[in-house]
Enzyme design. Structure first.
Site, PDB file in Angstrom:
ATOM      1  N   CYS A   2       0.768  -1.230   0.000  1.00 24.78           N
ATOM      2  CA  CYS A   2       0.000   0.000   0.000  1.00 24.78           C
ATOM      3  C   CYS A   2       0.808   1.295   0.000  1.00 24.78           C
ATOM      4  O   CYS A   2       2.015   1.325   0.189  1.00 24.78           O
ATOM      5  CB  CYS A   2      -0.986   0.027   1.162  1.00 24.78           C
ATOM      6  SG  CYS A   2      -2.014  -1.450   1.267  1.00 24.78           S
ATOM      7  N   ALA A  49      -3.836  -5.497  -1.877  1.00 24.11           N
ATOM      8  CA  ALA A  49      -4.583  -6.406  -0.994  1.00 24.11           C
ATOM      9  C   ALA A  49      -3.769  -7.669  -0.705  1.00 24.11           C
ATOM     10  O   ALA A  49      -3.425  -8.415  -1.622  1.00 24.11           O
ATOM     11  CB  ALA A  49      -5.917  -6.771  -1.635  1.00 24.11           C
ATOM     12  N   ILE A  50      -3.485  -7.891   0.581  1.00 26.77           N
ATOM     13  CA  ILE A  50      -2.676  -9.041   1.016  1.00 26.77           C
ATOM     14  C   ILE A  50      -3.426  -9.897   2.027  1.00 26.77           C
ATOM     15  O   ILE A  50      -3.417 -11.117   1.958  1.00 26.77           O
ATOM     16  CB  ILE A  50      -1.343  -8.560   1.640  1.00 26.77           C
ATOM     17  CG1 ILE A  50      -0.548  -7.709   0.639  1.00 26.77           C
ATOM     18  CG2 ILE A  50      -0.516  -9.741   2.126  1.00 26.77           C
ATOM     19  CD1 ILE A  50      -0.046  -8.438  -0.577  1.00 26.77           C
ATOM     20  N   GLY A  74       1.457  -1.377   5.453  1.00 30.91           N
ATOM     21  CA  GLY A  74       2.259  -2.361   6.182  1.00 30.91           C
ATOM     22  C   GLY A  74       1.465  -3.588   6.566  1.00 30.91           C
ATOM     23  O   GLY A  74       0.412  -3.883   5.991  1.00 30.91           O
ATOM     24  N   GLU A  75       1.978  -4.297   7.547  1.00 29.93           N
ATOM     25  CA  GLU A  75       1.315  -5.488   8.080  1.00 29.93           C
ATOM     26  C   GLU A  75       1.520  -5.557   9.583  1.00 29.93           C
ATOM     27  O   GLU A  75       2.628  -5.309  10.075  1.00 29.93           O
ATOM     28  CB  GLU A  75       1.883  -6.776   7.448  1.00 29.93           C
ATOM     29  CG  GLU A  75       1.810  -6.862   5.942  1.00 29.93           C
ATOM     30  CD  GLU A  75       0.407  -7.105   5.413  1.00 29.93           C
ATOM     31  OE1 GLU A  75      -0.514  -7.314   6.220  1.00 29.93           O
ATOM     32  OE2 GLU A  75       0.237  -7.070   4.183  1.00 29.93           O
ATOM     33  N   ASP A  97      -5.971  -7.208   9.195  1.00 31.04           N
ATOM     34  CA  ASP A  97      -5.114  -6.646  10.238  1.00 31.04           C
ATOM     35  C   ASP A  97      -5.347  -5.141  10.354  1.00 31.04           C
ATOM     36  O   ASP A  97      -5.076  -4.545  11.400  1.00 31.04           O
ATOM     37  CB  ASP A  97      -3.641  -6.946   9.963  1.00 31.04           C
ATOM     38  CG  ASP A  97      -3.147  -6.384   8.636  1.00 31.04           C
ATOM     39  OD1 ASP A  97      -3.945  -6.308   7.689  1.00 31.04           O
ATOM     40  OD2 ASP A  97      -1.948  -6.037   8.540  1.00 31.04           O
TER      41      ASP A  97
END
Length: 567
Positions: A2, A49-50, A74-75, A97
Protein backbone atom coordinates in the site's frame (compact mmCIF):
# COMPACT_ATOMS: atom_id res chain seq x y z
CA UNK A 1 1.70 -3.17 1.10
CA UNK A 2 0.00 0.00 0.00
CA UNK A 3 0.57 3.71 -0.10
CA UNK A 4 -0.85 6.41 2.14
CA UNK A 5 -1.35 10.11 1.48
CA UNK A 6 -3.10 13.02 3.09
CA UNK A 7 -3.53 16.76 3.42
CA UNK A 8 -4.51 18.31 6.74
CA UNK A 9 -5.80 21.85 6.23
CA UNK A 10 -8.99 23.88 6.18
CA UNK A 11 -8.36 24.15 2.43
CA UNK A 12 -7.44 20.52 1.78
CA UNK A 13 -8.00 19.84 -1.91
CA UNK A 14 -9.43 16.57 -3.20
CA UNK A 15 -7.82 17.34 -6.55
CA UNK A 16 -4.37 17.58 -4.95
CA UNK A 17 -4.94 14.41 -2.96
CA UNK A 18 -5.85 12.52 -6.14
CA UNK A 19 -2.68 13.83 -7.79
CA UNK A 20 -0.64 12.50 -4.87
CA UNK A 21 -2.30 9.10 -5.01
CA UNK A 22 -1.76 8.86 -8.76
CA UNK A 23 1.98 9.38 -8.30
CA UNK A 24 2.26 6.32 -6.06
CA UNK A 25 -0.45 4.09 -7.53
CA UNK A 26 2.15 1.36 -8.16
CA UNK A 27 2.22 0.85 -4.39
CA UNK A 28 -1.41 -0.25 -4.39
CA UNK A 29 -3.11 -0.88 -7.72
CA UNK A 30 -5.98 -2.94 -6.26
CA UNK A 31 -8.07 -0.02 -4.97
CA UNK A 32 -7.75 3.73 -4.44
CA UNK A 33 -9.81 5.22 -1.63
CA UNK A 34 -10.45 8.77 -0.43
CA UNK A 35 -12.00 10.29 2.68
CA UNK A 36 -12.78 14.00 2.97
CA UNK A 37 -13.53 15.75 6.25
CA UNK A 38 -14.67 18.98 4.63
CA UNK A 39 -12.71 21.99 5.87
CA UNK A 40 -10.25 19.89 7.84
CA UNK A 41 -8.63 16.93 6.10
CA UNK A 42 -8.34 14.79 2.98
CA UNK A 43 -6.99 11.24 3.37
CA UNK A 44 -6.16 8.72 0.65
CA UNK A 45 -4.97 5.17 0.20
CA UNK A 46 -3.52 2.99 -2.57
CA UNK A 47 -4.33 -0.61 -1.68
CA UNK A 48 -2.28 -3.71 -2.37
CA UNK A 49 -4.58 -6.41 -0.99
CA UNK A 50 -2.68 -9.04 1.02
CA UNK A 51 -4.85 -9.95 4.03
CA UNK A 52 -8.66 -10.05 3.70
CA UNK A 53 -9.01 -9.38 -0.01
CA UNK A 54 -12.64 -8.26 0.30
CA UNK A 55 -13.79 -4.67 -0.36
CA UNK A 56 -14.78 -4.47 3.33
CA UNK A 57 -11.08 -4.02 4.17
CA UNK A 58 -10.55 -1.13 1.74
CA UNK A 59 -9.15 2.10 3.14
CA UNK A 60 -9.44 4.74 4.44
CA UNK A 61 -11.03 2.48 7.03
CA UNK A 62 -13.45 3.65 9.70
CA UNK A 63 -14.55 2.12 12.98
CA UNK A 64 -18.17 1.30 13.81
CA UNK A 65 -18.78 4.71 15.38
CA UNK A 66 -17.39 6.54 12.35
CA UNK A 67 -15.16 8.69 14.56
CA UNK A 68 -11.78 7.44 13.33
CA UNK A 69 -10.39 7.15 9.80
CA UNK A 70 -7.34 4.97 9.29
CA UNK A 71 -4.96 4.88 6.34
CA UNK A 72 -2.30 2.23 6.81
CA UNK A 73 0.73 0.89 4.94
CA UNK A 74 2.26 -2.36 6.18
CA UNK A 75 1.32 -5.49 8.08
CA UNK A 76 0.56 -6.25 11.72
CA UNK A 77 1.78 -9.84 11.75
CA UNK A 78 0.42 -10.72 15.19
CA UNK A 79 -3.05 -9.41 14.33
CA UNK A 80 -4.75 -12.73 15.10
CA UNK A 81 -3.43 -12.76 18.66
CA UNK A 82 -4.36 -9.11 19.17
CA UNK A 83 -7.83 -9.72 17.74
CA UNK A 84 -8.39 -12.44 20.34
CA UNK A 85 -7.29 -10.00 23.05
CA UNK A 86 -9.67 -7.33 21.74
CA UNK A 87 -12.71 -9.46 20.94
CA UNK A 88 -14.64 -8.43 24.08
CA UNK A 89 -14.13 -4.71 23.52
CA UNK A 90 -14.59 -4.35 19.77
CA UNK A 91 -17.02 -5.88 17.29
CA UNK A 92 -15.02 -6.86 14.19
CA UNK A 93 -16.59 -6.79 10.74
CA UNK A 94 -13.55 -7.93 8.69
CA UNK A 95 -10.71 -10.45 8.96
CA UNK A 96 -8.10 -7.78 8.21
CA UNK A 97 -5.11 -6.65 10.24
CA UNK A 98 -6.20 -3.10 9.33
CA UNK A 99 -9.26 -3.31 11.58
CA UNK A 100 -7.20 -4.87 14.37
CA UNK A 101 -4.80 -1.92 14.23
CA UNK A 102 -7.66 0.56 14.55
CA UNK A 103 -9.33 -1.40 17.34
CA UNK A 104 -6.02 -1.54 19.21
CA UNK A 105 -5.62 2.22 18.93
CA UNK A 106 -9.17 2.83 20.16
CA UNK A 107 -8.54 0.65 23.22
CA UNK A 108 -4.93 1.45 24.11
CA UNK A 109 -4.17 4.74 22.37
CA UNK A 110 -0.50 5.23 21.45
CA UNK A 111 0.46 2.32 23.73
CA UNK A 112 -0.92 0.02 21.03
CA UNK A 113 2.39 0.55 19.22
CA UNK A 114 4.24 -1.52 21.82
CA UNK A 115 1.94 -4.46 21.13
CA UNK A 116 2.51 -4.61 17.38
CA UNK A 117 4.84 -7.07 15.72
CA UNK A 118 5.05 -5.75 12.21
CA UNK A 119 6.04 -3.10 9.72
CA UNK A 120 3.85 -0.05 9.46
CA UNK A 121 3.33 3.59 8.70
CA UNK A 122 -0.19 4.80 9.40
CA UNK A 123 -2.33 7.79 10.23
CA UNK A 124 -5.56 7.98 12.21
CA UNK A 125 -7.77 11.03 11.79
CA UNK A 126 -10.03 11.78 14.73
CA UNK A 127 -13.13 13.41 13.24
CA UNK A 128 -14.39 14.55 16.65
CA UNK A 129 -11.14 16.14 17.88
CA UNK A 130 -9.94 17.19 14.40
CA UNK A 131 -6.51 15.77 15.15
CA UNK A 132 -4.10 13.45 13.40
CA UNK A 133 -2.06 10.63 14.96
CA UNK A 134 0.64 9.00 12.84
CA UNK A 135 3.29 6.40 13.63
CA UNK A 136 6.12 4.49 12.01
CA UNK A 137 7.43 1.04 12.92
CA UNK A 138 10.49 0.49 15.07
CA UNK A 139 13.13 0.27 12.34
CA UNK A 140 11.37 2.32 9.67
CA UNK A 141 10.62 -0.56 7.30
CA UNK A 142 7.68 1.36 5.88
CA UNK A 143 8.16 5.00 4.81
CA UNK A 144 6.45 8.15 6.02
CA UNK A 145 7.27 11.52 4.44
CA UNK A 146 5.75 14.86 5.37
CA UNK A 147 6.08 18.60 4.93
CA UNK A 148 4.39 21.73 6.21
CA UNK A 149 3.56 24.64 3.94
CA UNK A 150 1.37 27.67 4.67
CA UNK A 151 -0.48 25.87 7.48
CA UNK A 152 -0.93 22.69 5.44
CA UNK A 153 0.46 19.31 6.50
CA UNK A 154 1.11 16.95 3.60
CA UNK A 155 2.13 13.31 4.12
CA UNK A 156 2.70 10.35 1.83
CA UNK A 157 4.55 7.08 1.31
CA UNK A 158 6.74 8.50 -1.44
CA UNK A 159 8.45 11.85 -1.89
CA UNK A 160 7.22 12.22 -5.47
CA UNK A 161 3.63 12.33 -4.20
CA UNK A 162 4.35 15.39 -2.04
CA UNK A 163 6.47 17.02 -4.73
CA UNK A 164 3.60 16.73 -7.19
CA UNK A 165 1.51 19.28 -5.27
CA UNK A 166 4.14 21.63 -3.83
CA UNK A 167 5.14 24.88 -5.46
CA UNK A 168 8.73 24.42 -4.25
CA UNK A 169 10.93 21.58 -5.38
CA UNK A 170 14.51 22.26 -4.29
CA UNK A 171 17.21 19.72 -3.46
CA UNK A 172 18.60 19.71 0.05
CA UNK A 173 22.14 20.89 -0.69
CA UNK A 174 23.52 19.99 2.73
CA UNK A 175 22.31 16.38 2.49
CA UNK A 176 23.72 16.06 -1.03
CA UNK A 177 27.07 17.53 0.05
CA UNK A 178 27.27 15.16 3.01
CA UNK A 179 26.40 12.22 0.75
CA UNK A 180 29.31 12.97 -1.59
CA UNK A 181 31.72 13.76 1.23
CA UNK A 182 30.91 11.06 3.79
CA UNK A 183 28.63 8.58 2.04
CA UNK A 184 25.68 9.42 4.30
CA UNK A 185 22.19 9.02 2.86
CA UNK A 186 20.82 11.46 5.43
CA UNK A 187 19.87 11.28 9.08
CA UNK A 188 16.63 9.51 10.12
CA UNK A 189 14.52 12.67 9.77
CA UNK A 190 16.08 13.96 6.54
CA UNK A 191 15.52 13.56 2.81
CA UNK A 192 17.43 14.83 -0.22
CA UNK A 193 14.76 17.51 -0.71
CA UNK A 194 14.54 20.80 1.11
CA UNK A 195 11.77 20.93 3.74
CA UNK A 196 10.52 17.40 3.01
CA UNK A 197 11.15 15.28 6.07
CA UNK A 198 10.64 11.72 7.15
CA UNK A 199 9.19 10.57 10.43
CA UNK A 200 12.03 8.54 11.96
CA UNK A 201 11.45 4.88 12.68
CA UNK A 202 10.13 4.29 16.19
CA UNK A 203 8.49 7.73 16.38
CA UNK A 204 4.93 9.06 16.25
CA UNK A 205 3.53 12.47 15.44
CA UNK A 206 0.40 14.39 16.29
CA UNK A 207 -1.01 17.32 14.36
CA UNK A 208 -3.80 19.57 15.60
CA UNK A 209 -4.55 23.27 15.16
CA UNK A 210 -1.52 23.54 12.85
CA UNK A 211 0.77 22.33 15.65
CA UNK A 212 3.06 19.40 14.85
CA UNK A 213 4.56 17.33 17.70
CA UNK A 214 6.96 14.41 17.17
CA UNK A 215 7.90 11.95 19.92
CA UNK A 216 9.91 8.77 20.18
CA UNK A 217 7.91 5.70 21.18
CA UNK A 218 10.46 2.90 20.75
CA UNK A 219 13.41 2.88 23.18
CA UNK A 220 15.82 0.32 21.76
CA UNK A 221 18.52 0.73 24.40
CA UNK A 222 15.99 0.20 27.16
CA UNK A 223 14.65 -2.92 25.44
CA UNK A 224 18.17 -4.32 25.02
CA UNK A 225 18.98 -3.68 28.69
CA UNK A 226 16.11 -5.98 29.70
CA UNK A 227 17.52 -8.98 27.78
CA UNK A 228 19.04 -11.71 29.95
CA UNK A 229 22.64 -12.18 28.80
CA UNK A 230 23.61 -14.86 31.34
CA UNK A 231 22.60 -17.75 29.10
CA UNK A 232 25.17 -20.21 27.85
CA UNK A 233 25.94 -20.26 24.14
CA UNK A 234 23.65 -23.28 23.61
CA UNK A 235 20.84 -21.74 25.65
CA UNK A 236 21.06 -18.46 23.76
CA UNK A 237 21.16 -20.33 20.45
CA UNK A 238 17.97 -22.24 21.31
CA UNK A 239 16.16 -19.09 22.46
CA UNK A 240 17.13 -17.24 19.29
CA UNK A 241 16.15 -20.12 17.03
CA UNK A 242 12.73 -20.30 18.69
CA UNK A 243 12.21 -16.56 18.14
CA UNK A 244 13.39 -16.90 14.57
CA UNK A 245 10.93 -19.66 13.77
CA UNK A 246 8.07 -17.66 15.27
CA UNK A 247 9.06 -14.58 13.28
CA UNK A 248 9.03 -16.52 10.01
CA UNK A 249 5.75 -18.26 10.88
CA UNK A 250 4.06 -14.90 11.51
CA UNK A 251 5.27 -13.58 8.16
CA UNK A 252 3.60 -16.43 6.28
CA UNK A 253 0.22 -14.90 7.11
CA UNK A 254 -1.26 -13.80 3.79
CA UNK A 255 -4.21 -14.51 1.52
CA UNK A 256 -2.04 -14.33 -1.63
CA UNK A 257 0.89 -16.37 -3.04
CA UNK A 258 4.29 -15.97 -1.33
CA UNK A 259 7.89 -16.52 -2.37
CA UNK A 260 11.31 -15.57 -1.04
CA UNK A 261 14.61 -14.11 -2.19
CA UNK A 262 17.85 -16.00 -1.74
CA UNK A 263 21.54 -15.31 -2.21
CA UNK A 264 24.29 -17.81 -1.48
CA UNK A 265 25.10 -16.38 1.93
CA UNK A 266 24.48 -17.53 5.46
CA UNK A 267 21.42 -15.35 6.06
CA UNK A 268 19.25 -16.30 3.14
CA UNK A 269 20.39 -19.94 3.35
CA UNK A 270 19.08 -20.01 6.91
CA UNK A 271 15.84 -18.37 5.76
CA UNK A 272 15.50 -21.03 3.07
CA UNK A 273 16.07 -23.85 5.52
CA UNK A 274 13.55 -22.52 8.03
CA UNK A 275 10.94 -21.64 5.39
CA UNK A 276 10.77 -25.33 4.57
CA UNK A 277 9.78 -26.16 8.12
CA UNK A 278 6.53 -24.21 7.70
CA UNK A 279 5.31 -24.66 4.15
CA UNK A 280 5.11 -27.32 1.49
CA UNK A 281 8.54 -26.80 -0.04
CA UNK A 282 7.24 -27.75 -3.48
CA UNK A 283 4.91 -24.76 -3.38
CA UNK A 284 7.20 -21.92 -2.25
CA UNK A 285 9.27 -20.33 -5.00
CA UNK A 286 12.79 -19.04 -4.41
CA UNK A 287 14.21 -16.18 -6.48
CA UNK A 288 17.78 -15.07 -7.10
CA UNK A 289 19.69 -12.98 -9.62
CA UNK A 290 23.00 -13.52 -11.39
CA UNK A 291 25.08 -11.69 -14.01
CA UNK A 292 27.09 -14.45 -15.64
CA UNK A 293 30.34 -13.30 -14.03
CA UNK A 294 31.68 -16.09 -11.82
CA UNK A 295 33.82 -13.67 -9.78
CA UNK A 296 30.65 -12.14 -8.35
CA UNK A 297 27.72 -14.49 -8.87
CA UNK A 298 26.33 -16.42 -5.93
CA UNK A 299 24.29 -18.74 -8.13
CA UNK A 300 26.51 -21.83 -7.52
CA UNK A 301 26.06 -21.39 -3.76
CA UNK A 302 22.31 -20.87 -4.19
CA UNK A 303 21.96 -23.99 -6.32
CA UNK A 304 23.93 -26.02 -3.79
CA UNK A 305 21.63 -24.92 -0.99
CA UNK A 306 18.48 -25.42 -3.08
CA UNK A 307 19.63 -28.96 -3.90
CA UNK A 308 19.11 -29.84 -0.24
CA UNK A 309 15.57 -28.41 -0.02
CA UNK A 310 14.27 -28.95 -3.58
CA UNK A 311 12.45 -25.59 -3.71
CA UNK A 312 11.50 -24.34 -7.17
CA UNK A 313 14.18 -21.78 -8.07
CA UNK A 314 13.76 -18.91 -10.51
CA UNK A 315 17.13 -17.41 -11.49
CA UNK A 316 16.96 -14.09 -13.33
CA UNK A 317 19.97 -12.90 -15.28
CA UNK A 318 20.88 -9.22 -15.29
CA UNK A 319 23.33 -8.02 -17.93
CA UNK A 320 25.09 -4.74 -18.71
CA UNK A 321 22.87 -3.78 -21.63
CA UNK A 322 19.86 -3.65 -19.27
CA UNK A 323 21.43 -1.08 -16.96
CA UNK A 324 20.48 2.11 -18.82
CA UNK A 325 16.72 1.44 -18.99
CA UNK A 326 16.62 -0.14 -15.54
CA UNK A 327 18.49 2.78 -13.97
CA UNK A 328 16.10 5.28 -15.55
CA UNK A 329 13.07 3.48 -14.09
CA UNK A 330 14.56 2.87 -10.65
CA UNK A 331 15.88 6.43 -10.33
CA UNK A 332 12.34 7.69 -10.95
CA UNK A 333 10.96 5.24 -8.39
CA UNK A 334 13.62 5.92 -5.73
CA UNK A 335 13.44 9.76 -5.75
CA UNK A 336 16.80 9.78 -3.89
CA UNK A 337 20.27 8.24 -4.45
CA UNK A 338 20.34 4.44 -4.37
CA UNK A 339 22.89 1.67 -4.16
CA UNK A 340 24.18 1.07 -7.65
CA UNK A 341 23.95 -1.80 -10.08
CA UNK A 342 23.24 -4.43 -7.37
CA UNK A 343 20.02 -2.52 -6.64
CA UNK A 344 19.09 -2.70 -10.32
CA UNK A 345 19.82 -6.42 -10.49
CA UNK A 346 17.80 -6.99 -7.33
CA UNK A 347 14.84 -5.15 -8.85
CA UNK A 348 14.64 -7.73 -11.61
CA UNK A 349 13.61 -10.33 -9.02
CA UNK A 350 10.48 -8.32 -8.21
CA UNK A 351 9.72 -7.78 -11.87
CA UNK A 352 9.79 -11.55 -12.38
CA UNK A 353 7.80 -12.28 -9.21
CA UNK A 354 5.07 -9.90 -10.39
CA UNK A 355 4.91 -11.75 -13.72
CA UNK A 356 4.60 -15.02 -11.77
CA UNK A 357 1.67 -13.72 -9.70
CA UNK A 358 3.68 -13.62 -6.45
CA UNK A 359 2.50 -10.70 -4.28
CA UNK A 360 4.66 -11.26 -1.17
CA UNK A 361 8.40 -11.99 -0.98
CA UNK A 362 10.46 -12.69 2.13
CA UNK A 363 14.04 -11.45 2.33
CA UNK A 364 17.06 -11.95 4.59
CA UNK A 365 17.88 -8.33 5.47
CA UNK A 366 19.16 -7.55 8.97
CA UNK A 367 21.46 -10.37 10.12
CA UNK A 368 24.79 -8.62 9.48
CA UNK A 369 23.79 -5.80 11.81
CA UNK A 370 22.53 -8.17 14.52
CA UNK A 371 25.43 -10.61 14.46
CA UNK A 372 28.34 -8.38 13.36
CA UNK A 373 28.77 -9.62 9.80
CA UNK A 374 30.58 -6.70 8.16
CA UNK A 375 34.38 -6.60 7.87
CA UNK A 376 34.64 -3.38 9.86
CA UNK A 377 33.11 -5.08 12.92
CA UNK A 378 36.25 -7.17 13.43
CA UNK A 379 38.38 -6.31 16.50
CA UNK A 380 41.13 -3.75 15.93
CA UNK A 381 39.44 -2.52 12.77
CA UNK A 382 39.66 1.27 12.80
CA UNK A 383 37.86 1.90 9.52
CA UNK A 384 34.99 4.35 9.82
CA UNK A 385 33.66 3.39 6.39
CA UNK A 386 30.03 2.43 6.17
CA UNK A 387 30.53 0.61 2.88
CA UNK A 388 31.46 -3.07 3.08
CA UNK A 389 34.53 -4.35 1.21
CA UNK A 390 36.63 -1.19 0.73
CA UNK A 391 39.05 -1.64 3.63
CA UNK A 392 40.49 1.52 5.16
CA UNK A 393 40.59 3.51 1.93
CA UNK A 394 37.90 6.13 1.49
CA UNK A 395 35.50 5.45 -1.40
CA UNK A 396 34.38 9.11 -1.33
CA UNK A 397 35.76 11.86 -3.56
CA UNK A 398 34.57 15.24 -2.22
CA UNK A 399 37.10 16.95 -4.52
CA UNK A 400 34.53 16.61 -7.34
CA UNK A 401 32.38 19.22 -5.57
CA UNK A 402 32.80 22.96 -5.85
CA UNK A 403 33.94 24.74 -2.70
CA UNK A 404 30.44 26.19 -2.36
CA UNK A 405 28.82 22.79 -1.98
CA UNK A 406 31.64 21.01 -0.18
CA UNK A 407 31.57 23.57 2.64
CA UNK A 408 27.95 22.60 3.37
CA UNK A 409 28.91 19.01 4.19
CA UNK A 410 28.73 18.03 7.83
CA UNK A 411 30.34 14.85 9.08
CA UNK A 412 27.56 12.71 10.59
CA UNK A 413 27.79 12.14 14.30
CA UNK A 414 26.20 9.00 15.69
CA UNK A 415 25.18 8.34 19.30
CA UNK A 416 27.62 6.35 21.44
CA UNK A 417 25.09 4.76 23.78
CA UNK A 418 27.00 1.61 24.70
CA UNK A 419 30.24 0.95 26.54
CA UNK A 420 31.89 -0.89 23.64
CA UNK A 421 32.83 -0.15 20.05
CA UNK A 422 31.09 -3.19 18.57
CA UNK A 423 27.60 -2.37 19.83
CA UNK A 424 28.02 1.30 18.96
CA UNK A 425 28.82 0.34 15.36
CA UNK A 426 25.90 -2.08 15.29
CA UNK A 427 23.57 0.63 16.63
CA UNK A 428 24.83 3.09 14.02
CA UNK A 429 24.16 0.58 11.24
CA UNK A 430 20.70 -0.35 12.53
CA UNK A 431 19.34 3.15 12.94
CA UNK A 432 21.51 5.53 10.89
CA UNK A 433 23.33 3.89 7.99
CA UNK A 434 23.02 0.34 6.67
CA UNK A 435 19.46 -0.64 7.57
CA UNK A 436 17.74 2.70 6.82
CA UNK A 437 19.22 2.93 3.33
CA UNK A 438 18.68 -0.77 2.52
CA UNK A 439 15.05 -0.56 3.66
CA UNK A 440 14.50 2.54 1.52
CA UNK A 441 16.04 0.94 -1.58
CA UNK A 442 14.08 -2.27 -1.05
CA UNK A 443 10.72 -0.66 -0.25
CA UNK A 444 10.77 1.41 -3.45
CA UNK A 445 11.90 -1.54 -5.59
CA UNK A 446 9.29 -3.97 -4.28
CA UNK A 447 6.51 -1.39 -4.51
CA UNK A 448 7.55 -0.45 -8.06
CA UNK A 449 6.33 -3.91 -8.99
CA UNK A 450 3.35 -3.93 -6.58
CA UNK A 451 4.98 -6.61 -4.44
CA UNK A 452 5.17 -6.66 -0.67
CA UNK A 453 8.58 -7.35 0.87
CA UNK A 454 8.74 -8.84 4.34
CA UNK A 455 11.87 -8.87 6.51
CA UNK A 456 11.54 -11.69 9.09
CA UNK A 457 15.05 -11.07 10.45
CA UNK A 458 14.08 -7.52 11.44
CA UNK A 459 11.50 -8.68 13.96
CA UNK A 460 12.31 -6.45 16.92
CA UNK A 461 12.42 -9.43 19.30
CA UNK A 462 15.23 -10.98 17.25
CA UNK A 463 17.20 -7.76 16.89
CA UNK A 464 17.03 -6.92 20.58
CA UNK A 465 18.05 -10.41 21.66
CA UNK A 466 20.94 -10.74 19.21
CA UNK A 467 22.22 -7.23 19.85
CA UNK A 468 22.44 -7.90 23.60
CA UNK A 469 24.53 -11.06 23.28
CA UNK A 470 28.24 -11.13 24.29
CA UNK A 471 30.72 -10.28 21.52
CA UNK A 472 32.15 -13.82 21.48
CA UNK A 473 28.72 -15.14 20.40
CA UNK A 474 28.93 -12.82 17.38
CA UNK A 475 32.63 -13.06 16.44
CA UNK A 476 34.57 -16.18 17.47
CA UNK A 477 38.23 -16.46 16.44
CA UNK A 478 37.48 -13.85 13.74
CA UNK A 479 34.59 -15.94 12.39
CA UNK A 480 31.72 -13.46 12.07
CA UNK A 481 28.02 -14.19 12.65
CA UNK A 482 29.27 -17.16 14.63
CA UNK A 483 26.01 -18.17 16.32
CA UNK A 484 24.10 -17.96 13.05
CA UNK A 485 26.63 -20.22 11.37
CA UNK A 486 26.30 -22.73 14.21
CA UNK A 487 22.51 -22.72 13.78
CA UNK A 488 22.86 -23.20 10.02
CA UNK A 489 25.31 -26.10 10.37
CA UNK A 490 22.53 -28.52 11.23
CA UNK A 491 20.38 -27.61 8.22
CA UNK A 492 22.83 -26.76 5.42
CA UNK A 493 26.04 -28.06 3.82
CA UNK A 494 29.01 -27.02 5.99
CA UNK A 495 30.76 -25.07 3.22
CA UNK A 496 27.68 -22.82 3.08
CA UNK A 497 27.37 -22.36 6.83
CA UNK A 498 30.99 -21.24 7.04
CA UNK A 499 31.27 -19.47 3.69
CA UNK A 500 32.89 -16.01 3.92
CA UNK A 501 30.77 -12.93 3.27
CA UNK A 502 31.06 -11.73 -0.33
CA UNK A 503 30.65 -7.94 -0.31
CA UNK A 504 30.30 -7.49 -4.08
CA UNK A 505 27.40 -9.05 -5.98
CA UNK A 506 27.74 -7.60 -9.49
CA UNK A 507 30.64 -6.57 -11.77
CA UNK A 508 29.77 -2.89 -11.29
CA UNK A 509 33.47 -1.90 -11.27
CA UNK A 510 34.10 -3.53 -14.62
CA UNK A 511 30.83 -2.58 -16.30
CA UNK A 512 31.11 1.14 -15.50
CA UNK A 513 34.53 1.36 -17.10
CA UNK A 514 33.91 -0.99 -20.03
CA UNK A 515 30.45 -1.98 -21.35
CA UNK A 516 28.81 1.12 -19.81
CA UNK A 517 31.62 3.60 -20.53
CA UNK A 518 29.62 5.70 -23.03
CA UNK A 519 26.55 5.73 -20.77
CA UNK A 520 28.64 6.89 -17.82
CA UNK A 521 30.24 9.64 -19.90
CA UNK A 522 26.88 10.91 -21.15
CA UNK A 523 25.68 11.18 -17.55
CA UNK A 524 28.87 12.93 -16.42
CA UNK A 525 28.36 15.43 -19.24
CA UNK A 526 24.91 16.24 -17.85
CA UNK A 527 26.53 17.47 -14.61
CA UNK A 528 28.36 20.29 -16.41
CA UNK A 529 25.35 22.59 -16.23
CA UNK A 530 25.17 22.33 -12.43
CA UNK A 531 27.19 24.68 -10.24
CA UNK A 532 27.75 21.95 -7.64
CA UNK A 533 30.55 20.16 -9.43
CA UNK A 534 34.16 20.77 -10.40
CA UNK A 535 34.14 19.29 -13.90
CA UNK A 536 37.93 19.18 -14.14
CA UNK A 537 38.09 17.04 -11.03
CA UNK A 538 35.32 14.79 -12.33
CA UNK A 539 37.25 14.23 -15.54
CA UNK A 540 40.44 13.56 -13.57
CA UNK A 541 38.73 10.94 -11.40
CA UNK A 542 37.07 9.34 -14.42
CA UNK A 543 40.33 9.02 -16.36
CA UNK A 544 42.06 7.57 -13.28
CA UNK A 545 39.25 5.07 -13.01
CA UNK A 546 39.58 4.04 -16.65
CA UNK A 547 43.29 3.29 -16.29
CA UNK A 548 42.74 1.02 -13.31
CA UNK A 549 42.10 2.98 -10.10
CA UNK A 550 39.06 0.82 -9.39
CA UNK A 551 39.40 -0.25 -5.79
CA UNK A 552 35.94 1.27 -5.38
CA UNK A 553 33.42 2.34 -8.01
CA UNK A 554 31.17 4.08 -5.52
CA UNK A 555 32.28 7.62 -6.44
CA UNK A 556 31.59 6.99 -10.12
CA UNK A 557 28.15 5.61 -9.32
CA UNK A 558 27.41 8.63 -7.11
CA UNK A 559 28.02 10.97 -10.04
CA UNK A 560 25.97 8.92 -12.49
CA UNK A 561 23.13 8.60 -9.99
CA UNK A 562 23.20 12.34 -9.27
CA UNK A 563 22.98 13.10 -12.99
CA UNK A 564 19.86 10.96 -13.30
CA UNK A 565 18.16 12.49 -10.26
CA UNK A 566 19.11 16.14 -10.72
CA UNK A 567 18.59 16.48 -14.46
Amino acid sequence: MCGIAGIISSEASEKDLKAMLKKQVHRGPDYTGIFIDEGFAALGHNRLAIIDLSPDANQPFTDISGRYQLTFNGEIYNYKELKEELKNSYHFKTTSDTEVLLAAYIKWGKKCLDKFIGMFAFTIWDIKEKSLFAARDRFGVKPFFYTQENGFLYFSSEIKAIRSVLKRNLPNEKVWATYFTYGSYGLPDETFFEDIHQLPGGHFLTFSNEKLVIKKWYNFTEAVSKIDTKNSFEEAKNIYLSLLKDSIALRFRADVPLGFNISGGVDSSLLLALVNEFEDKKRINAYTFYTGDLKYDELPWVEKMISTTKNPLTSVKFVAREVENSAKLIAEIQDEPFGGIPTLAYSKIFEQAQKDGIKVLLDGQGMDEQWAGYDYYLPKTDSQNIIQGVGNNSPYKPNVLTDKLRLLAEKPSYPQLFDNNLQNKQFRDLFYTKIPRALRFNDRISMAYSTELREPFLDHRLVEFAFAQPPEFKIHHRVQKYMLREILKSVAPQDISFAPKRPLQTPQREWLGEELKEWVESNLANLKDLDWFDNNQIEKEWQAYLVGNQESSFHIWQLVNAAMLLK
